[in-house]
Design a protein around this motif. Structure first.
Motif, PDB file in Angstrom:
ATOM      1  N   ILE A  50     -53.655 -14.501  40.674  1.00  0.00           N
ATOM      2  CA  ILE A  50     -53.462 -13.651  39.488  1.00  0.00           C
ATOM      3  C   ILE A  50     -52.098 -13.914  38.865  1.00  0.00           C
ATOM      4  O   ILE A  50     -51.976 -14.099  37.650  1.00  0.00           O
ATOM      5  N   ALA A  51     -51.062 -13.941  39.688  1.00  0.00           N
ATOM      6  CA  ALA A  51     -49.699 -14.081  39.181  1.00  0.00           C
ATOM      7  C   ALA A  51     -49.469 -15.415  38.479  1.00  0.00           C
ATOM      8  O   ALA A  51     -48.724 -15.480  37.502  1.00  0.00           O
ATOM      9  N   ILE A  81     -60.382 -12.940  38.365  1.00  0.00           N
ATOM     10  CA  ILE A  81     -59.046 -12.791  37.780  1.00  0.00           C
ATOM     11  C   ILE A  81     -59.134 -12.211  36.372  1.00  0.00           C
ATOM     12  O   ILE A  81     -58.160 -11.735  35.819  1.00  0.00           O
ATOM     13  N   ILE A  82     -60.333 -12.222  35.791  1.00  0.00           N
ATOM     14  CA  ILE A  82     -60.536 -11.688  34.443  1.00  0.00           C
ATOM     15  C   ILE A  82     -60.818 -10.201  34.552  1.00  0.00           C
ATOM     16  O   ILE A  82     -61.702  -9.774  35.280  1.00  0.00           O
ATOM     17  N   SER A  83     -60.050  -9.399  33.821  1.00  0.00           N
ATOM     18  CA  SER A  83     -60.279  -7.954  33.877  1.00  0.00           C
ATOM     19  C   SER A  83     -61.165  -7.479  32.735  1.00  0.00           C
ATOM     20  O   SER A  83     -61.767  -6.408  32.819  1.00  0.00           O
ATOM     21  N   GLU A  84     -61.256  -8.277  31.657  1.00  0.00           N
ATOM     22  CA  GLU A  84     -62.062  -7.830  30.525  1.00  0.00           C
ATOM     23  C   GLU A  84     -62.419  -9.015  29.631  1.00  0.00           C
ATOM     24  O   GLU A  84     -61.607  -9.898  29.395  1.00  0.00           O
ATOM     25  N   VAL A  85     -63.649  -9.019  29.149  1.00  0.00           N
ATOM     26  CA  VAL A  85     -64.084  -9.940  28.108  1.00  0.00           C
ATOM     27  C   VAL A  85     -64.766  -9.083  27.064  1.00  0.00           C
ATOM     28  O   VAL A  85     -65.653  -8.295  27.378  1.00  0.00           O
ATOM     29  N   SER A  86     -64.315  -9.202  25.819  1.00  0.00           N
ATOM     30  CA  SER A  86     -64.920  -8.394  24.766  1.00  0.00           C
ATOM     31  C   SER A  86     -65.068  -9.232  23.505  1.00  0.00           C
ATOM     32  O   SER A  86     -64.346 -10.207  23.302  1.00  0.00           O
ATOM     33  N   ALA A 116     -56.167 -10.257  34.662  1.00  0.00           N
ATOM     34  CA  ALA A 116     -55.586  -9.196  35.489  1.00  0.00           C
ATOM     35  C   ALA A 116     -54.071  -9.189  35.282  1.00  0.00           C
ATOM     36  O   ALA A 116     -53.470 -10.202  34.901  1.00  0.00           O
ATOM     37  N   ASP A 117     -53.440  -8.067  35.514  1.00  0.00           N
ATOM     38  CA  ASP A 117     -52.024  -7.867  35.216  1.00  0.00           C
ATOM     39  C   ASP A 117     -51.124  -8.765  36.062  1.00  0.00           C
ATOM     40  O   ASP A 117     -50.965  -8.560  37.265  1.00  0.00           O
ATOM     41  N   ARG A 118     -50.517  -9.733  35.414  1.00  0.00           N
ATOM     42  CA  ARG A 118     -49.652 -10.704  36.083  1.00  0.00           C
ATOM     43  C   ARG A 118     -48.394 -10.042  36.651  1.00  0.00           C
ATOM     44  O   ARG A 118     -47.960 -10.352  37.750  1.00  0.00           O
ATOM     45  N   MET A 119     -47.805  -9.114  35.907  1.00  0.00           N
ATOM     46  CA  MET A 119     -46.555  -8.478  36.353  1.00  0.00           C
ATOM     47  C   MET A 119     -46.785  -7.633  37.611  1.00  0.00           C
ATOM     48  O   MET A 119     -45.957  -7.624  38.512  1.00  0.00           O
ATOM     49  N   LYS A 120     -47.906  -6.938  37.663  1.00  0.00           N
ATOM     50  CA  LYS A 120     -48.219  -6.157  38.867  1.00  0.00           C
ATOM     51  C   LYS A 120     -48.414  -7.078  40.060  1.00  0.00           C
ATOM     52  O   LYS A 120     -47.981  -6.770  41.175  1.00  0.00           O
ATOM     53  N   ALA A 121     -49.077  -8.207  39.835  1.00  0.00           N
ATOM     54  CA  ALA A 121     -49.302  -9.165  40.920  1.00  0.00           C
ATOM     55  C   ALA A 121     -47.979  -9.746  41.410  1.00  0.00           C
ATOM     56  O   ALA A 121     -47.759  -9.882  42.613  1.00  0.00           O
ATOM     57  N   LEU A 122     -47.080 -10.065  40.482  1.00  0.00           N
ATOM     58  CA  LEU A 122     -45.773 -10.592  40.873  1.00  0.00           C
ATOM     59  C   LEU A 122     -44.986  -9.553  41.665  1.00  0.00           C
ATOM     60  O   LEU A 122     -44.329  -9.878  42.652  1.00  0.00           O
ATOM     61  N   GLN A 123     -45.073  -8.300  41.241  1.00  0.00           N
ATOM     62  CA  GLN A 123     -44.378  -7.228  41.959  1.00  0.00           C
ATOM     63  C   GLN A 123     -44.949  -7.079  43.362  1.00  0.00           C
ATOM     64  O   GLN A 123     -44.219  -6.952  44.333  1.00  0.00           O
ATOM     65  N   TRP A 124     -46.280  -7.113  43.471  1.00  0.00           N
ATOM     66  CA  TRP A 124     -46.920  -7.003  44.782  1.00  0.00           C
ATOM     67  C   TRP A 124     -46.478  -8.161  45.672  1.00  0.00           C
ATOM     68  O   TRP A 124     -46.170  -7.957  46.843  1.00  0.00           O
ATOM     69  N   LEU A 125     -46.452  -9.360  45.136  1.00  0.00           N
ATOM     70  CA  LEU A 125     -46.032 -10.525  45.912  1.00  0.00           C
ATOM     71  C   LEU A 125     -44.602 -10.375  46.411  1.00  0.00           C
ATOM     72  O   LEU A 125     -44.305 -10.655  47.571  1.00  0.00           O
ATOM     73  N   SER A 126     -43.718  -9.911  45.527  1.00  0.00           N
ATOM     74  CA  SER A 126     -42.319  -9.760  45.956  1.00  0.00           C
ATOM     75  C   SER A 126     -42.182  -8.671  47.018  1.00  0.00           C
ATOM     76  O   SER A 126     -41.341  -8.776  47.908  1.00  0.00           O
TER      77      SER A 126
END
Length: 197
Positions: free
Chosen positions: A75-76, A120-125, A136-146
């Motif tokens: 995701i990140a 990894i896709i959260s939405e297709v419209s 999916a939210d890259r910043m949240k994934a980076l935070q989780w990884l750190s």
């Protein structure tokens, strides 16, 4: 451990919220749960039980900590070109006058579902402006990884280090220091010294 404490642990691994878990297990009001839930979570036996339940849940779902860490890495570090192709292409059009003209048209093509990682896709419209793909939210994934680097395998740590080095190299190329400013500052300092003497 009492039945209610066991129930608290089960509810906790579902929601990871001590207050909610306490409310459900002990059937009490919010005010009581907001105090007692976190306190119960501090109990060593409760912590051990929660850890054991989490491990059982991971095993039951055939997921390891390494798998979860890898998913957050995916995701990140996802790239939009993994999901869409875009660019410009020449297109021939026929004008009202019958004249043929070549124009440049921008295009965006979404890749087939069989060619992408849909998790990894959260939405297709699809809207009036076309199709939108939201990852999916890259910043949240980076935070989780750190926050969870201790779960990474040596290979995953090496991959992250490589990606960080690439990002830093790209940044340094944009602002490469050729030594001009340092030489100028040195020259200016010498000039000041000459003027003072």
């Amino acid at each position: 451990m009492t039945d209610k404490q066991q129930l608290f642990c089960i509810y906790y691994i579902r929601c990871f919220n001590a207050t909610k878990a306490y409310q459900k297990a002990y059937e009490c009001d919010y005010a009581t749960a907001v105090v007692a839930g976190p306190r119960l979570l501090g109990n060593v036996r409760i912590k051990e039980e929660i850890f054991q339940l989490k491990q059982e849940r991971l095993n039951r779902e055939f997921l390891s900590e390494t798998d979860i860490f890898q998913k957050y890495m995916d995701i990140a570090f996802a790239d939009v070109t993994d999901f869409v192709e875009f660019g410009n292409e020449e297109m021939e059009v026929i004008l009202d006058t019958g004249e043929h003209k070549t124009i440049t048209v921008s295009h965006v093509n979404i890749k087939n579902d069989t060619d992408v990682d849909g998790s990894i896709i959260s939405e297709v419209s699809k809207g009036k402006d076309g199709v939108k793909v939201k990852l999916a939210d890259r910043m949240k994934a980076l935070q989780w990884l750190s926050d969870h680097m201790d779960l990474a395998t040596d290979k995953q740590k090496a991959e992250i280090a490589l990606l960080k080095a690439k990002v830093q190299t790209d940044d340094e190329e944009e602002t490469a220091d050729d030594g001009f400013l340092e030489a100028l500052q040195g020259s200016a300092a010498e000039d000041w010294m000459d003027e003072e003497n």
